[in-house]
Write a protein that holds these residues in place. Structure first.
Motif, mmCIF file in Angstrom:
data_model
loop_
_atom_site.group_PDB
_atom_site.id
_atom_site.type_symbol
_atom_site.label_atom_id
_atom_site.label_comp_id
_atom_site.label_asym_id
_atom_site.label_seq_id
_atom_site.Cartn_x
_atom_site.Cartn_y
_atom_site.Cartn_z
ATOM 1 N N PHE A 24 38.246 41.980 43.662
ATOM 2 C CA PHE A 24 38.140 41.642 42.242
ATOM 3 C C PHE A 24 37.201 40.467 42.024
ATOM 4 O O PHE A 24 36.472 40.425 41.035
ATOM 5 N N MET A 25 37.206 39.517 42.941
ATOM 6 C CA MET A 25 36.275 38.382 42.828
ATOM 7 C C MET A 25 34.833 38.890 42.964
ATOM 8 O O MET A 25 33.945 38.442 42.246
ATOM 9 N N GLU A 26 34.631 39.840 43.841
ATOM 10 C CA GLU A 26 33.318 40.426 44.081
ATOM 11 C C GLU A 26 32.806 41.180 42.857
ATOM 12 O O GLU A 26 31.643 41.078 42.494
ATOM 13 N N THR A 27 33.686 41.915 42.198
ATOM 14 C CA THR A 27 33.286 42.709 41.037
ATOM 15 C C THR A 27 33.324 41.902 39.750
ATOM 16 O O THR A 27 32.878 42.382 38.708
ATOM 17 N N ARG A 28 33.892 40.694 39.814
ATOM 18 C CA ARG A 28 34.012 39.786 38.658
ATOM 19 C C ARG A 28 34.801 40.427 37.516
ATOM 20 O O ARG A 28 34.532 40.206 36.349
ATOM 21 N N GLU A 29 35.766 41.238 37.872
ATOM 22 C CA GLU A 29 36.614 41.887 36.882
ATOM 23 C C GLU A 29 37.890 41.096 36.681
ATOM 24 O O GLU A 29 38.330 40.367 37.561
ATOM 25 N N ASP A 30 38.505 41.319 35.535
ATOM 26 C CA ASP A 30 39.840 40.800 35.293
ATOM 27 C C ASP A 30 40.789 41.615 36.158
ATOM 28 O O ASP A 30 40.644 42.822 36.300
ATOM 29 N N SER A 31 41.745 40.964 36.748
ATOM 30 C CA SER A 31 42.705 41.675 37.596
ATOM 31 C C SER A 31 44.089 41.618 36.976
ATOM 32 O O SER A 31 45.042 41.172 37.591
ATOM 33 N N GLY A 32 44.191 42.062 35.728
ATOM 34 C CA GLY A 32 45.471 42.050 35.037
ATOM 35 C C GLY A 32 46.569 42.657 35.878
ATOM 36 O O GLY A 32 46.341 43.570 36.657
ATOM 37 N N GLY A 33 47.750 42.130 35.732
ATOM 38 C CA GLY A 33 48.867 42.702 36.455
ATOM 39 C C GLY A 33 49.090 42.123 37.822
ATOM 40 O O GLY A 33 49.870 42.649 38.594
ATOM 41 N N CYS A 34 48.431 41.054 38.148
ATOM 42 C CA CYS A 34 48.721 40.441 39.447
ATOM 43 C C CYS A 34 48.842 38.935 39.316
ATOM 44 O O CYS A 34 48.475 38.188 40.203
ATOM 45 N N GLY A 35 49.348 38.529 38.177
ATOM 46 C CA GLY A 35 49.639 37.122 37.970
ATOM 47 C C GLY A 35 48.422 36.236 38.161
ATOM 48 O O GLY A 35 47.339 36.513 37.668
ATOM 49 N N SER A 36 48.611 35.181 38.922
ATOM 50 C CA SER A 36 47.567 34.176 39.109
ATOM 51 C C SER A 36 46.724 34.430 40.354
ATOM 52 O O SER A 36 46.147 33.501 40.903
#
Length: 174
Positions: A24-36
Protein backbone atom coordinates in the motif's frame (compact mmCIF):
# COMPACT_ATOMS: atom_id res chain seq x y z
CA UNK A 1 -12.78 -17.15 -5.69
CA UNK A 2 -11.12 -19.29 -3.05
CA UNK A 3 -12.89 -19.36 0.29
CA UNK A 4 -11.61 -17.06 3.02
CA UNK A 5 -12.03 -16.64 6.76
CA UNK A 6 -11.63 -13.63 9.04
CA UNK A 7 -9.02 -13.98 11.78
CA UNK A 8 -7.74 -11.70 14.51
CA UNK A 9 -4.24 -10.42 13.74
CA UNK A 10 -1.39 -12.00 15.65
CA UNK A 11 2.35 -12.58 15.48
CA UNK A 12 2.00 -15.49 13.05
CA UNK A 13 0.91 -13.05 10.31
CA UNK A 14 3.69 -10.51 10.96
CA UNK A 15 5.50 -10.97 7.65
CA UNK A 16 2.33 -10.97 5.55
CA UNK A 17 0.91 -7.90 7.33
CA UNK A 18 4.11 -5.94 6.86
CA UNK A 19 4.27 -6.95 3.18
CA UNK A 20 0.63 -5.79 2.88
CA UNK A 21 1.63 -2.44 4.37
CA UNK A 22 4.62 -2.12 2.01
CA UNK A 23 2.40 -2.78 -1.00
CA UNK A 24 0.00 0.00 0.00
CA UNK A 25 2.89 2.37 0.68
CA UNK A 26 4.26 1.51 -2.77
CA UNK A 27 0.95 2.19 -4.52
CA UNK A 28 0.26 5.27 -2.34
CA UNK A 29 -3.30 4.10 -1.83
CA UNK A 30 -5.51 4.49 1.19
CA UNK A 31 -5.62 1.21 3.06
CA UNK A 32 -9.02 1.55 4.71
CA UNK A 33 -9.93 -1.22 7.04
CA UNK A 34 -6.58 -1.81 8.64
CA UNK A 35 -6.52 0.82 11.30
CA UNK A 36 -3.27 2.71 11.68
CA UNK A 37 -1.20 0.31 9.56
CA UNK A 38 0.29 3.01 7.35
CA UNK A 39 1.02 5.29 10.31
CA UNK A 40 2.91 2.77 12.44
CA UNK A 41 6.64 2.24 12.11
CA UNK A 42 6.72 -1.30 13.44
CA UNK A 43 4.52 -4.37 13.43
CA UNK A 44 4.56 -4.40 17.24
CA UNK A 45 3.25 -0.83 17.38
CA UNK A 46 0.44 -1.63 14.93
CA UNK A 47 -0.56 -4.87 16.67
CA UNK A 48 -0.56 -3.19 20.07
CA UNK A 49 -2.77 -0.35 18.81
CA UNK A 50 -5.08 -2.77 17.00
CA UNK A 51 -5.60 -4.94 20.06
CA UNK A 52 -6.12 -1.87 22.30
CA UNK A 53 -8.82 -0.60 19.94
CA UNK A 54 -10.84 -3.79 20.29
CA UNK A 55 -11.42 -3.41 24.02
CA UNK A 56 -13.61 -0.54 25.28
CA UNK A 57 -11.43 -0.39 28.42
CA UNK A 58 -8.24 0.26 26.42
CA UNK A 59 -9.62 2.05 23.37
CA UNK A 60 -7.93 5.47 23.18
CA UNK A 61 -10.00 8.54 24.01
CA UNK A 62 -11.61 10.07 20.92
CA UNK A 63 -11.95 6.71 19.16
CA UNK A 64 -14.61 4.02 19.23
CA UNK A 65 -13.86 0.36 19.89
CA UNK A 66 -13.18 -1.56 16.70
CA UNK A 67 -12.16 -5.08 15.78
CA UNK A 68 -9.66 -5.61 12.98
CA UNK A 69 -9.70 -8.84 11.03
CA UNK A 70 -7.39 -10.34 8.47
CA UNK A 71 -9.08 -11.93 5.47
CA UNK A 72 -7.07 -15.11 4.99
CA UNK A 73 -7.45 -17.52 2.08
CA UNK A 74 -8.18 -21.00 3.41
CA UNK A 75 -6.23 -22.85 0.71
CA UNK A 76 -2.82 -21.37 1.58
CA UNK A 77 -3.32 -19.18 4.68
CA UNK A 78 -2.51 -16.11 2.53
CA UNK A 79 -3.56 -12.62 3.65
CA UNK A 80 -5.76 -11.14 0.91
CA UNK A 81 -7.44 -8.27 2.76
CA UNK A 82 -8.23 -6.51 6.01
CA UNK A 83 -11.52 -5.35 7.45
CA UNK A 84 -12.56 -3.38 10.54
CA UNK A 85 -15.80 -3.57 12.50
CA UNK A 86 -16.46 -0.49 14.58
CA UNK A 87 -18.69 -1.30 17.54
CA UNK A 88 -20.76 1.85 17.04
CA UNK A 89 -20.66 5.07 15.02
CA UNK A 90 -21.49 7.53 17.78
CA UNK A 91 -18.64 9.73 16.57
CA UNK A 92 -18.70 12.81 14.30
CA UNK A 93 -16.56 11.26 11.54
CA UNK A 94 -17.88 7.71 11.69
CA UNK A 95 -21.52 8.79 11.84
CA UNK A 96 -21.09 11.12 8.87
CA UNK A 97 -18.77 9.38 6.45
CA UNK A 98 -16.64 6.71 8.17
CA UNK A 99 -19.27 4.08 8.91
CA UNK A 100 -19.19 0.84 10.84
CA UNK A 101 -16.96 -1.08 8.44
CA UNK A 102 -13.80 -0.23 6.55
CA UNK A 103 -11.97 -2.69 4.34
CA UNK A 104 -9.18 -3.09 1.85
CA UNK A 105 -8.03 -5.85 -0.47
CA UNK A 106 -4.37 -6.43 -1.29
CA UNK A 107 -3.70 -4.91 -4.74
CA UNK A 108 -2.52 -8.31 -6.03
CA UNK A 109 -5.77 -10.02 -5.03
CA UNK A 110 -8.46 -7.67 -6.31
CA UNK A 111 -11.29 -8.45 -8.71
CA UNK A 112 -11.66 -11.97 -7.32
CA UNK A 113 -14.71 -11.45 -5.09
CA UNK A 114 -12.78 -11.23 -1.82
CA UNK A 115 -14.19 -7.84 -0.77
CA UNK A 116 -17.78 -9.05 -1.20
CA UNK A 117 -17.11 -12.13 0.94
CA UNK A 118 -15.16 -10.10 3.53
CA UNK A 119 -18.05 -7.71 3.97
CA UNK A 120 -20.52 -10.60 4.18
CA UNK A 121 -18.47 -12.21 6.93
CA UNK A 122 -18.03 -8.93 8.82
CA UNK A 123 -21.78 -8.33 8.74
CA UNK A 124 -22.02 -11.49 10.86
CA UNK A 125 -19.65 -9.83 13.32
CA UNK A 126 -21.99 -6.82 13.37
CA UNK A 127 -24.94 -9.09 14.16
CA UNK A 128 -22.94 -10.65 17.00
CA UNK A 129 -22.34 -7.17 18.42
CA UNK A 130 -26.09 -6.51 18.34
CA UNK A 131 -25.91 -3.99 15.49
CA UNK A 132 -29.05 -4.11 13.37
CA UNK A 133 -28.28 -1.38 10.85
CA UNK A 134 -24.78 -0.95 9.40
CA UNK A 135 -23.40 2.14 7.68
CA UNK A 136 -20.84 1.39 4.96
CA UNK A 137 -19.34 4.14 2.82
CA UNK A 138 -17.13 4.56 -0.21
CA UNK A 139 -15.74 7.41 -2.26
CA UNK A 140 -17.75 8.42 -5.29
CA UNK A 141 -16.06 6.83 -8.27
CA UNK A 142 -14.97 3.73 -6.32
CA UNK A 143 -17.15 1.46 -8.42
CA UNK A 144 -15.65 -1.76 -7.06
CA UNK A 145 -16.44 -0.84 -3.46
CA UNK A 146 -19.90 0.39 -4.36
CA UNK A 147 -20.66 -2.94 -6.09
CA UNK A 148 -19.39 -4.80 -3.02
CA UNK A 149 -21.72 -2.83 -0.75
CA UNK A 150 -24.71 -3.26 -3.07
CA UNK A 151 -24.12 -7.04 -3.35
CA UNK A 152 -24.37 -7.19 0.43
CA UNK A 153 -27.71 -5.39 0.56
CA UNK A 154 -26.53 -1.80 0.81
CA UNK A 155 -29.14 0.86 0.14
CA UNK A 156 -27.85 4.24 -0.98
CA UNK A 157 -28.85 7.11 1.32
CA UNK A 158 -26.87 10.13 0.16
CA UNK A 159 -23.43 11.56 -0.60
CA UNK A 160 -21.53 13.90 1.70
CA UNK A 161 -18.54 16.15 1.02
CA UNK A 162 -15.28 15.10 2.65
CA UNK A 163 -12.31 17.38 2.00
CA UNK A 164 -11.84 17.32 -1.79
CA UNK A 165 -14.26 14.53 -2.75
CA UNK A 166 -17.69 13.08 -2.12
CA UNK A 167 -18.43 9.98 -0.06
CA UNK A 168 -21.45 7.76 -0.70
CA UNK A 169 -23.36 6.43 2.32
CA UNK A 170 -25.13 3.06 2.25
CA UNK A 171 -27.16 1.32 4.95
CA UNK A 172 -27.40 -2.45 5.31
CA UNK A 173 -30.25 -3.81 7.43
CA UNK A 174 -29.37 -6.97 9.33
Amino acid sequence: MDEIRLVTPDESYREQIWEYRARFMETREDSGGCGSLLDCDTFEEWLSQTLAMSDPATCPEGYVPADCYLAVRNADNRLVGMIDMRHHIDHPVLGTWGGHIGYSVHPDHRRKGYATRMLQLDLENARNLGISRVLVTCSEGNTASEKTILKNGGVYENSVPVEDHMVKRFWIEL
